[in-house]
Each structure stands twice: as C-alpha cells, then as structure tokens.
Design a protein around this motif. Structure first.
Motif, PDB file in Angstrom:
ATOM      1  N   TYR A   1     104.782   7.950  68.114  1.00 49.54           N
ATOM      2  CA  TYR A   1     105.554   9.182  68.159  1.00 49.54           C
ATOM      3  C   TYR A   1     105.281  10.066  66.942  1.00 49.54           C
ATOM      4  N   ASN A   2     104.384   9.612  66.045  1.00 49.16           N
ATOM      5  CA  ASN A   2     104.046  10.386  64.852  1.00 49.16           C
ATOM      6  C   ASN A   2     102.720   9.852  64.323  1.00 49.16           C
ATOM      7  N   TYR A   3     102.181  10.531  63.308  1.00 52.07           N
ATOM      8  CA  TYR A   3     100.990  10.010  62.639  1.00 52.07           C
ATOM      9  C   TYR A   3     101.345   8.728  61.897  1.00 52.07           C
ATOM     10  N   ILE A   4     100.405   7.807  61.804  1.00 54.45           N
ATOM     11  CA  ILE A   4     100.679   6.570  61.079  1.00 54.45           C
ATOM     12  C   ILE A   4     100.722   6.840  59.574  1.00 54.45           C
ATOM     13  N   HIS A   5     101.649   6.162  58.888  1.00 52.07           N
ATOM     14  CA  HIS A   5     101.674   6.241  57.433  1.00 52.07           C
ATOM     15  C   HIS A   5     100.884   5.065  56.870  1.00 52.07           C
ATOM     16  N   ILE A   6     100.700   5.028  55.563  1.00 53.61           N
ATOM     17  CA  ILE A   6      99.811   3.996  55.020  1.00 53.61           C
ATOM     18  C   ILE A   6     100.439   2.611  55.093  1.00 53.61           C
ATOM     19  N   GLY A   7     101.763   2.548  55.314  1.00 55.52           N
ATOM     20  CA  GLY A   7     102.380   1.254  55.580  1.00 55.52           C
ATOM     21  C   GLY A   7     101.899   0.693  56.910  1.00 55.52           C
ATOM     22  N   ASN A   8     101.847   1.567  57.939  1.00 51.37           N
ATOM     23  CA  ASN A   8     101.275   1.156  59.230  1.00 51.37           C
ATOM     24  C   ASN A   8      99.802   0.794  59.077  1.00 51.37           C
TER      25      ASN A   8
ATOM     26  N   PHE B   1      99.315  11.118  69.892  1.00 49.26           N
ATOM     27  CA  PHE B   1      99.320  10.281  68.688  1.00 49.26           C
ATOM     28  C   PHE B   1      98.475   9.015  68.829  1.00 49.26           C
ATOM     29  N   ILE B   2      98.141   8.619  70.057  1.00 52.31           N
ATOM     30  CA  ILE B   2      97.140   7.559  70.211  1.00 52.31           C
ATOM     31  C   ILE B   2      95.780   8.094  69.774  1.00 52.31           C
ATOM     32  N   ALA B   3      95.471   9.338  70.181  1.00 54.47           N
ATOM     33  CA  ALA B   3      94.214   9.956  69.753  1.00 54.47           C
ATOM     34  C   ALA B   3      94.175  10.095  68.236  1.00 54.47           C
ATOM     35  N   ALA B   4      95.309  10.466  67.633  1.00 50.31           N
ATOM     36  CA  ALA B   4      95.377  10.587  66.172  1.00 50.31           C
ATOM     37  C   ALA B   4      95.197   9.231  65.500  1.00 50.31           C
ATOM     38  N   PHE B   5      95.812   8.194  66.077  1.00 53.47           N
ATOM     39  CA  PHE B   5      95.664   6.837  65.535  1.00 53.47           C
ATOM     40  C   PHE B   5      94.199   6.414  65.546  1.00 53.47           C
ATOM     41  N   MET B   6      93.522   6.623  66.655  1.00 55.25           N
ATOM     42  CA  MET B   6      92.125   6.210  66.760  1.00 55.25           C
ATOM     43  C   MET B   6      91.253   6.986  65.763  1.00 55.25           C
ATOM     44  N   LYS B   7      91.551   8.260  65.568  1.00 54.93           N
ATOM     45  CA  LYS B   7      90.793   9.077  64.618  1.00 54.93           C
ATOM     46  C   LYS B   7      91.031   8.631  63.181  1.00 54.93           C
ATOM     47  N   ASP B   8      92.298   8.386  62.828  1.00 54.81           N
ATOM     48  CA  ASP B   8      92.639   7.994  61.462  1.00 54.81           C
ATOM     49  C   ASP B   8      92.114   6.597  61.130  1.00 54.81           C
ATOM     50  N   THR B   9      92.227   5.667  62.077  1.00 51.42           N
ATOM     51  CA  THR B   9      91.737   4.308  61.811  1.00 51.42           C
ATOM     52  C   THR B   9      90.212   4.267  61.779  1.00 51.42           C
ATOM     53  N   LYS B  10      89.568   5.128  62.545  1.00 51.18           N
ATOM     54  CA  LYS B  10      88.105   5.214  62.469  1.00 51.18           C
ATOM     55  C   LYS B  10      87.680   5.690  61.085  1.00 51.18           C
ATOM     56  N   ALA B  11      88.424   6.657  60.536  1.00 51.85           N
ATOM     57  CA  ALA B  11      88.113   7.154  59.188  1.00 51.85           C
ATOM     58  C   ALA B  11      88.233   6.039  58.157  1.00 51.85           C
ATOM     59  N   LEU B  12      89.155   5.078  58.401  1.00 60.20           N
ATOM     60  CA  LEU B  12      89.335   3.941  57.494  1.00 60.20           C
ATOM     61  C   LEU B  12      88.396   2.783  57.834  1.00 60.20           C
ATOM     62  N   ASN B  13      87.475   3.018  58.753  1.00 56.01           N
ATOM     63  CA  ASN B  13      86.504   2.006  59.180  1.00 56.01           C
ATOM     64  C   ASN B  13      87.195   0.742  59.703  1.00 56.01           C
ATOM     65  N   ILE B  14      88.263   0.956  60.467  1.00 52.25           N
ATOM     66  CA  ILE B  14      88.934  -0.139  61.158  1.00 52.25           C
ATOM     67  C   ILE B  14      88.311  -0.254  62.542  1.00 52.25           C
ATOM     68  N   GLU B  15      87.796  -1.428  62.863  1.00 55.28           N
ATOM     69  CA  GLU B  15      87.162  -1.618  64.153  1.00 55.28           C
ATOM     70  C   GLU B  15      88.208  -1.518  65.273  1.00 55.28           C
TER      71      GLU B  15
END
Length: 469
Positions: free
Chosen positions: A33-40, A92-106
């Motif tokens: 329901y929102n962008y992930i924070h660094i805790g997530n 926000f699923i699209a945002a999650f995939m984009k943000d985690t890709k930037a962090l090189n999370i498979e």
C-alpha cells in the motif's frame, strides 16, 4: 556444515534440508500500500544474502515471497487515493520490484499474491472448520487458538498471557463475535462498498495470516525447510501460521524459523516502521544514495542483529565499498601486462586459507561481519600482489574469481571499467610527457581535467593507473 539459529528452539542447529541439495524457503513479503522503507528492505536483503550463500554452497533454493495485496490498510489507502485496491496493489508491486532491483535483490522464484489464491484460501479454511479448529459467526470465520496445543511456542508466550488484539486487526465489535478474545480471523465478512469474493460464509476477504499458510504449503509443500521474516512477525503472524498449517496438515510446518533484526533510527534506536511515521523509503533514498552502497550497508550486518541507520553508518559503508572497488580495479589493471606463467604458489596457499576461513565464518549462522573481515583480507592480498613487478594471468583470475563470488553473496557486483576513449588516453599521454619535462603545472592541470570527467589517476611503479570516481 551450516548452522542456523532456529527461533522455535532458540538454538543454533545444524542445517539439514528435506531434499538433498534443495531448499524450500518462504519469506513473508510486504503489504503493498506504499513504497517499502529500509526496514522492509532489510528483510529482503537479509534473506537474499542467505539465499545467495546457500547457492554458493551448492543448494538449489526455491524461494517464495508473497505480496499481501488486500487488507484493511490497502482498502483505506485505495479509498483515500480514489483508486481500486487492485490498482493500488499493481502500483506498489511495480515499485517494489523496481526498488529491490536497484538493491540487486534477486526476484523470488515465485511472488504469489493473496488475491490470486482466494479459492485455495477458502478450501483451506473449510478443512479447518471441518476439523473444528475454526468457526463461522456473522460471515466471519475465526480460528480457535486454544485448541492448538503448541500455540505460543514460537514467540515463547503462554496463551493466557497473550495480549488481546496483538495483531492490530481487532476491535470491540469483532471481539464480541469471538468465542475467545485470542481467536483470530481467517475470513472477514465484507463491509459496504468493500472489495470482496464470494465464499460459503458470504461475501468477504481473507484475514491477514491465512494467506501465508496457504501459499507456503501450496507452492512449497506441507513441510518446508525455512520460513523467514522480520522479528515483528514472530507474534502473531508466524504463530498463527503454525497453528493454521499444522492443524490442517497434521505435519510440522517449517523445520527452521529465521527472523531478521530491525532497522533502528535516532539516538534512542527506535524501530523504523510506517505505523510510527519515522521511516525512510527506499524509493526516496536511492535518489541520493548509491543503491549498491545501501545494499552493502544492510548486507554486511548479521541478519539477526539490529542495524542503526544514520548518515554516518551509510557513509562508513560507502568508504568500505570504495576500498573493495579499488582493489578490484587494481587487479584488473594488471591484466594488461600479466604473463602466461603458473599460479603463484604463495598466493594459492593464502587464497585457500582465506576460502576456508570465509566458509567457516559464513557457515556459522551467516556471520557476515566475520565473513566480510575475510573479504577485506582478500582485498589486501590482491593489492599486495598487484604491486609486484611481474604477475601471471592465472593468479589474477583466481583472485578475481574468489573476490567476485564472495562479493556476489552480499549483492555487490563490480564491473571491469572499459578502455578510455581516445581523447582521455591522449590526455594521460600528454600528462606523462609533461611530467617527464618537469612541466608540473601542465601535469596538474591535466589531472584536474580528468578528475572533472570522473577519472582519478594513481602513479605507481608499474605506470599510471586510473579508476572511475
């Protein structure tokens, strides 16, 4: 052998997978329901690092991580934004995939969504009702927590002492419908103008906990190797998952429970969370912090330990990453004049010792801090060898292979910098000529010009080296 701290037993245990060389791992994903924070992001990074190490050690990892794409928070946010719940989830699923890709999370092997599994959720609940572990009242379905004799074992709590409403999903009206205050919702009757699906109990939607029991057992089996998530999920979410799953199957749900520590912020080390309003989203943070630095910052703290987020701790991570990148560049620079000789025996011996040390440390419940100490020792070995007058290609390749494979576990990937373009090459040649002619003013001028173009020079006994800033 790998040892894992099992939250359920509160002991380190020797890890043994159900199937040889294969691991089925489920990790609770975000409510979108929102962008992930660094805790997530910390949870995603921690279990991605664990997954990568298992793969380094020869396991195939079937990694499932869900998206909670319908719940009270999503319904409230979608109404506030004037969009549907599915539209909010897609965003926000699209945002999650984009943000985690930037962090090189498979990406997970599978990212199932709760709304894609409604039929399976209803079927699961029907079994629990048939076994008398659940009951329907006014369109809601609740689980009888006291009927499950091991309830509270994961979080080490006595059911009589549990706080009513710990899940933050309970209100007085709901409590009145329950047989017992500690019972929890499996299915919620729909309210007016609320997203819903038809069920044997009327229109409604799943409770929060049931989706993970359904998706874990559906996609990975009735007993899985590892179930992971943040420490805040131990109770009630994971406690409820165990109760639901084992009541239905009659089998142990997960052999190992793993929980990552919180990200804290401020002098009082307050837990970062959306509910407290003290969070920093990855979406915003990677606009000003190199995503690889942020990944490195989180991946290099042992997963069970808390991480204190601050500008200084992130800056320290950036400096350490730069040292490792410099070692990588130093190594690659020497390939241009390396010979075809044999592997340097002294280097081979040291490399073998470091490899043994690295595995020993990482096998101990993924002790990444001690593991990184070994990586820094390897970087030192690389720098020392790269300074020698003569180096061999095979030695450089062995050092590079070890260095890159270890760093890859932490999600760090350095690219070998390509050749300089003709203009910059000529500037370096002109600088060398100026230095030979003792024209130091011109030499400094060229150095400054290259620096503006993002090229740093280093004068060594083997010639002028460069690296990107």
């Amino acid at each position: 052998m790998i040892k894992v701290f099992n939250t359920l037993t509160r002991e380190k245990e020797i890890f043994k997978s159900i199937q040889p060389h294969q691991i089925n791992m489920y990790v609770c994903g975000p409510t979108v329901y929102n962008y992930i924070h660094i805790g997530n992001a910390r949870s995603a990074v921690a279990f991605d690092t664990i997954r990568r190490y298992f793969e380094y050690r020869g396991y195939k990892v079937n990694y499932v991580s869900n998206f909670t794409d319908v719940d009270d928070k999503m319904i409230k946010q979608a109404k506030k934004d004037g969009i549907t719940v599915p539209e909010l989830a897609d965003k926000f699923i699209a945002a999650f995939m984009k943000d985690t890709k930037a962090l090189n999370i498979e990406p997970a092997t599978l990212h199932p969504r709760a709304t894609e599994n409604i039929k399976s959720i209803i079927a699961f609940i029907e079994v629990l009702i048939a076994k008398d572990y659940a009951y329907e009242t006014a369109g809601d379905v609740y689980y009888r927590a006291r009927k499950f004799k091991h309830y509270g074992a994961l979080s080490d709590q006595n059911i009589d002492e549990l706080e009513q409403g710990a899940s933050e999903h309970v209100n007085d009206e709901e409590t009145a419908r329950k047989e017992d205050p500690v019972d929890f919702a499996l299915w919620k009757a729909a309210k007016t103008d609320e997203i819903s699906w038809q069920s044997p109990w009327g229109a409604g939607r799943p409770g929060w906990h049931i989706e993970c029991s359904v998706m874990a057992t559906k996609y990975l089996g009735e007993t899985i190797d590892i179930h992971g998530g943040g420490q805040d999920l131990e109770f009630p979410h994971h406690e409820n998952e165990i109760a639901q799953s084992e009541a239905k199957t009659g089998k142990k749900f997960a052999n190992y429970w793993m929980h990552n520590g919180f990200v804290t912020i401020g002098d009082d080390d307050e837990k970062m969370s959306k509910s407290l309003g003290n969070f920093v989203t990855v979406h915003d943070l990677i606009q000003k912090v190199d995503p690889q630095v942020l990944r490195f910052f989180m991946a290099t703290t042992q997963y069970r330990r808390p991480i204190r987020y601050s500008d200084s701790t992130v800056s320290e991570a950036a400096n350490n990453l730069t040292k490792l990148r410099n070692a990588f560049n130093n190594l690659n620079y020497r390939f241009k004049d390396a010979t075809e000789g044999d592997m340097a025996q002294s280097v081979a011996k040291q490399l073998k010792e470091l490899e043994t040390k690295f595995i020993t440390e990482m096998d101990d419940d993924f002790n990444v801090q001690n593991g990184m100490t070994t990586v820094y020792e390897l970087a030192k070995l690389i720098n020392v060898y790269a300074e020698q007058d003569q180096v061999t290609k095979v030695t450089l390749m062995q050092l590079r292979d070890a260095f890159t494979s270890w760093l890859q576990i932490f999600g760090v990937h350095f690219k070998a910098v390509g050749l300089l373009d003709a203009e910059v090459e000529q500037l370096i040649k002109d600088r060398n000529t100026a230095r030979a002619n003792k024209d130091y003013a011109r030499s400094d001028e060229i150095r400054d010009e290259l620096k503006e173009q993002g090229i740093a020079l280093e004068d060594t006994a083997q010639g002028t080296r460069w690296r990107r800033i």
